[in-house]
Scaffold this motif. Structure first.
Motif, PDB file in Angstrom:
ATOM      1  N   HIS A 150       0.754  -1.381   0.103  1.00  0.00           N
ATOM      2  CA  HIS A 150       0.059   0.094  -0.003  1.00  0.00           C
ATOM      3  C   HIS A 150       0.677   1.141  -0.078  1.00  0.00           C
ATOM      4  CE1 HIS A 150      -3.618  -2.606   1.028  1.00  0.00           C
ATOM      5  NE2 HIS A 150      -4.282  -1.491   0.567  1.00  0.00           N
ATOM      6  N   LEU A 151       1.849   1.263   0.627  1.00  0.00           N
ATOM      7  CA  LEU A 151       2.762   2.591   0.866  1.00  0.00           C
ATOM      8  C   LEU A 151       3.872   2.474  -0.599  1.00  0.00           C
ATOM      9  CD1 LEU A 151       3.906   2.167   4.436  1.00  0.00           C
ATOM     10  CD2 LEU A 151       2.471   4.002   3.387  1.00  0.00           C
ATOM     11  N   GLY A 152       3.842   1.569  -1.542  1.00  0.00           N
ATOM     12  CA  GLY A 152       4.648   1.685  -2.579  1.00  0.00           C
ATOM     13  C   GLY A 152       5.948   0.954  -2.943  1.00  0.00           C
ATOM     14  N   PHE A 153       6.321   0.088  -1.836  1.00  0.00           N
ATOM     15  CA  PHE A 153       7.460  -0.732  -1.895  1.00  0.00           C
ATOM     16  C   PHE A 153       7.576  -1.816  -2.901  1.00  0.00           C
ATOM     17  CE2 PHE A 153       7.720   1.012   2.398  1.00  0.00           C
ATOM     18  CZ  PHE A 153       9.181   1.408   2.530  1.00  0.00           C
ATOM     19  N   ASN A 154       6.544  -1.878  -3.602  1.00  0.00           N
ATOM     20  CA  ASN A 154       6.554  -2.915  -4.831  1.00  0.00           C
ATOM     21  C   ASN A 154       6.182  -2.190  -6.109  1.00  0.00           C
ATOM     22  OD1 ASN A 154       6.832  -5.493  -4.732  1.00  0.00           O
ATOM     23  ND2 ASN A 154       4.867  -6.388  -4.949  1.00  0.00           N
ATOM     24  N   ASP A 155       6.489  -0.862  -6.195  1.00  0.00           N
ATOM     25  CA  ASP A 155       6.337  -0.135  -7.347  1.00  0.00           C
ATOM     26  C   ASP A 155       7.407  -0.085  -8.288  1.00  0.00           C
ATOM     27  OD1 ASP A 155       3.804   0.375  -6.392  1.00  0.00           O
ATOM     28  OD2 ASP A 155       3.723   2.440  -5.938  1.00  0.00           O
ATOM     29  N   ASN A 156       7.154   0.320  -9.395  1.00  0.00           N
ATOM     30  CA  ASN A 156       8.343   0.330 -10.593  1.00  0.00           C
ATOM     31  C   ASN A 156       9.429  -0.820 -10.241  1.00  0.00           C
ATOM     32  OD1 ASN A 156       7.407   2.943 -11.157  1.00  0.00           O
ATOM     33  ND2 ASN A 156       8.079   4.084  -9.401  1.00  0.00           N
ATOM     34  N   TRP A 157      10.401  -0.521 -10.047  1.00  0.00           N
ATOM     35  CA  TRP A 157      11.610  -1.728 -10.078  1.00  0.00           C
ATOM     36  C   TRP A 157      11.756  -2.064  -8.574  1.00  0.00           C
ATOM     37  CZ3 TRP A 157      12.417  -3.744 -14.476  1.00  0.00           C
ATOM     38  CH2 TRP A 157      12.084  -3.092 -15.666  1.00  0.00           C
ATOM     39  N   LEU A 158      11.156  -1.773  -7.647  1.00  0.00           N
ATOM     40  CA  LEU A 158      11.342  -2.264  -6.323  1.00  0.00           C
ATOM     41  C   LEU A 158      10.416  -3.392  -6.162  1.00  0.00           C
ATOM     42  CD1 LEU A 158      10.928   1.130  -3.998  1.00  0.00           C
ATOM     43  CD2 LEU A 158      12.979   0.235  -5.240  1.00  0.00           C
ATOM     44  N   TYR A 159      10.956  -4.298  -5.233  1.00  0.00           N
ATOM     45  CA  TYR A 159      10.244  -5.683  -5.033  1.00  0.00           C
ATOM     46  C   TYR A 159      10.309  -6.171  -3.678  1.00  0.00           C
ATOM     47  CZ  TYR A 159       9.117 -10.467  -6.054  1.00  0.00           C
ATOM     48  OH  TYR A 159       8.194 -11.603  -6.006  1.00  0.00           O
ATOM     49  N   ILE A 160       9.329  -6.578  -3.138  1.00  0.00           N
ATOM     50  CA  ILE A 160       9.376  -7.288  -1.695  1.00  0.00           C
ATOM     51  C   ILE A 160       9.460  -8.749  -1.840  1.00  0.00           C
ATOM     52  CG2 ILE A 160       8.055  -7.403   0.400  1.00  0.00           C
ATOM     53  CD1 ILE A 160       6.317  -5.064  -0.613  1.00  0.00           C
ATOM     54  N   PHE A 161      10.653  -9.188  -1.701  1.00  0.00           N
ATOM     55  CA  PHE A 161      11.029 -10.393  -1.797  1.00  0.00           C
ATOM     56  C   PHE A 161      10.859 -11.348  -0.532  1.00  0.00           C
ATOM     57  CE2 PHE A 161      13.895 -13.030  -4.888  1.00  0.00           C
ATOM     58  CZ  PHE A 161      13.340 -14.131  -4.414  1.00  0.00           C
ATOM     59  N   PRO A 162       9.790 -12.234  -0.515  1.00  0.00           N
ATOM     60  CA  PRO A 162       9.681 -13.049   0.585  1.00  0.00           C
ATOM     61  C   PRO A 162      10.734 -14.135   0.714  1.00  0.00           C
ATOM     62  CG  PRO A 162       8.032 -13.455  -0.835  1.00  0.00           C
ATOM     63  CD  PRO A 162       8.836 -12.425  -1.684  1.00  0.00           C
ATOM     64  N   GLN A 163      11.205 -14.364   2.001  1.00  0.00           N
ATOM     65  CA  GLN A 163      11.926 -15.441   2.377  1.00  0.00           C
ATOM     66  C   GLN A 163      13.147 -15.744   1.285  1.00  0.00           C
ATOM     67  OE1 GLN A 163      11.682 -18.009   4.823  1.00  0.00           O
ATOM     68  NE2 GLN A 163      10.363 -16.344   5.516  1.00  0.00           N
ATOM     69  N   LEU A 164      13.645 -14.527   1.015  1.00  0.00           N
ATOM     70  CA  LEU A 164      15.229 -14.617  -0.138  1.00  0.00           C
ATOM     71  C   LEU A 164      16.451 -15.428   0.472  1.00  0.00           C
ATOM     72  CD1 LEU A 164      16.525 -13.774  -2.721  1.00  0.00           C
ATOM     73  CD2 LEU A 164      17.031 -11.579  -1.473  1.00  0.00           C
ATOM     74  N   PRO A 165      16.711 -16.474   0.006  1.00  0.00           N
ATOM     75  CA  PRO A 165      17.642 -17.112   0.529  1.00  0.00           C
ATOM     76  C   PRO A 165      19.058 -16.376   0.296  1.00  0.00           C
ATOM     77  CG  PRO A 165      16.999 -18.301  -1.169  1.00  0.00           C
ATOM     78  CD  PRO A 165      16.074 -17.194  -0.928  1.00  0.00           C
ATOM     79  N   LEU A 166      19.929 -15.989   1.398  1.00  0.00           N
ATOM     80  CA  LEU A 166      21.037 -15.434   1.285  1.00  0.00           C
ATOM     81  C   LEU A 166      22.073 -16.317   2.058  1.00  0.00           C
ATOM     82  CD1 LEU A 166      20.147 -11.660   1.787  1.00  0.00           C
ATOM     83  CD2 LEU A 166      20.736 -12.847  -0.280  1.00  0.00           C
ATOM     84  N   ARG A 167      23.411 -15.806   2.192  1.00  0.00           N
ATOM     85  CA  ARG A 167      24.421 -16.566   2.373  1.00  0.00           C
ATOM     86  C   ARG A 167      24.953 -15.625   3.408  1.00  0.00           C
ATOM     87  NH1 ARG A 167      24.797 -22.018   1.716  1.00  0.00           N
ATOM     88  NH2 ARG A 167      23.907 -22.627  -0.056  1.00  0.00           N
ATOM     89  N   LEU A 168      25.142 -16.185   4.705  1.00  0.00           N
ATOM     90  CA  LEU A 168      26.002 -15.387   5.830  1.00  0.00           C
ATOM     91  C   LEU A 168      27.310 -16.313   5.701  1.00  0.00           C
ATOM     92  CD1 LEU A 168      26.191 -13.645   8.256  1.00  0.00           C
ATOM     93  CD2 LEU A 168      25.247 -15.407   9.666  1.00  0.00           C
TER      94      LEU A 168
END
Length: 328
Positions: A150-168
């Motif tokens: 609703h606030l716009g974090f998924n607009d244009n080239w932005l993306y809300i990625f759920p459970q993105l696997p990264l490496r520590l």
């Protein structure tokens, strides 16, 4: 940034998965929290139209809590509500005026003369479900995702990625790290914000903040560019005011806490070599104990902070694109 000088006689510690980080881990990494006001976290700015609309849409948010599970099952207010709603989903004001129950009115802006259409708003429904199923984490996930959208974090080239696997990563091991959500720019794959949320009913744990810090370190390690042959990644990696800072958001039910997490050189060396940090890294926190989304004043601060964070993220992205055009 993924190379570090050889350690000397530092005291070792073993790098653990993010969900096993504790206050002792933060102590080993010499990380301290500095509590700041919301104006210190982000400079005051005018709210965007989307932020204003969210606050306006939730003006009668007390409706959602009039329908909470405890109220429906135990409170006299519940019978008042159900007895005074007609088939169209609006308050039957004629019947409601016949009652004289001082305990039946909600504490906020909701009165008998307001209709309940605001309850149909996706965020209101999400908040109601959070209250009813307070022992589950998935309703909190849904609420946070909808609020960010609703606030716009998924607009244009932005993306809300759920459970993105990264490496520590350290020089000894590589561990999977997954935040609830990672906010990123999909042109440059720059990870700017990590969001960790928990269910409403949860015992206090000394690892909640530590887990968020671990996920922020993973995101910043992923931001380090290894191959500068990709122009968009090269542009985003060039120095900016917050190049080595990841923003963190911790949501525990209705409570929001914001963090500015610097990825300092001594923190880099400590993680990579798995040695106790010799210097302190200061993490800004706003605020200790969190802001409660159910409270109108706190809700305005939460929306304002998220709106400012989005502005900073998109502003930095535009700067990166301008730098790219100049370098090419």
């Amino acid at each position: 940034l993924l190379s570090a000088p050889a350690p000397g006689n530092e005291e070792p510690f073993e790098l653990q998965p993010p969900n096993k980080w504790t206050a002792e881990t933060l102590e080993a990494l010499n990380i301290e929290f500095l509590d700041v006001s919301h104006n210190e976290m982000f400079p005051t700015k005018l709210l965007s139209n989307k932020a204003k609309k969210v606050l306006e849409d939730l003006k009668y948010l007390d409706v959602a809590f009039l329908l909470s599970y405890e109220n429906r099952s135990r409170s006299a207010r519940s019978s008042l509500f159900y007895d005074t709603v007609d088939d169209s989903g609006r308050l039957d004001n004629e019947n409601s005026h016949d009652r004289d129950d001082s305990n039946s009115k909600p504490s906020g802006d909701m009165t008998e003369n307001n209709d309940i259409d605001s309850m149909k708003h996706p965020l209101c429904k999400a908040l109601f479900i959070m209250g009813k199923y307070s022992y589950l984490e998935s309703p909190v996930d849904s609420f946070v995702f909808q609020l960010l959208c609703h606030l716009g974090f998924n607009d244009n080239w932005l993306y809300i990625f759920p459970q993105l696997p990264l490496r520590l990563r350290s020089n000894k091991r590589s561990i999977i790290s997954k935040a609830e959500f990672t906010l990123m720019d999909i042109i440059s794959f720059y990870r700017a914000v990590v969001v960790e949320d928990k269910k409403t009913v949860e015992e206090e744990s000394n690892c909640a903040e530590a887990q968020l810090i671990a996920e922020a370190v993973s995101a910043q390690q992923a931001n380090v560019v290894k191959d500068h042959s990709f122009p968009s990644k090269r542009a985003r990696s060039l120095p900016t005011s917050d190049e080595n800072t990841i923003m963190g958001i911790r949501v525990c039910g209705f409570s929001f806490t914001f963090y500015r997490i610097p990825y300092s050189q001594h923190l880099i060396n400590s993680v990579l070599n798995e040695f106790v940090a010799s210097k302190t890294t200061i993490v800004q926190r706003c605020r200790h104990g969190g802001y409660d989304f159910r409270n109108a004043g706190d809700r305005e601060v939460i929306v304002s902070l998220l709106d400012s964070l989005l502005y900073q993220f998109t502003h930095d992205g535009e700067q990166a694109k301008r730098r790219l055009s100049k370098t090419n």
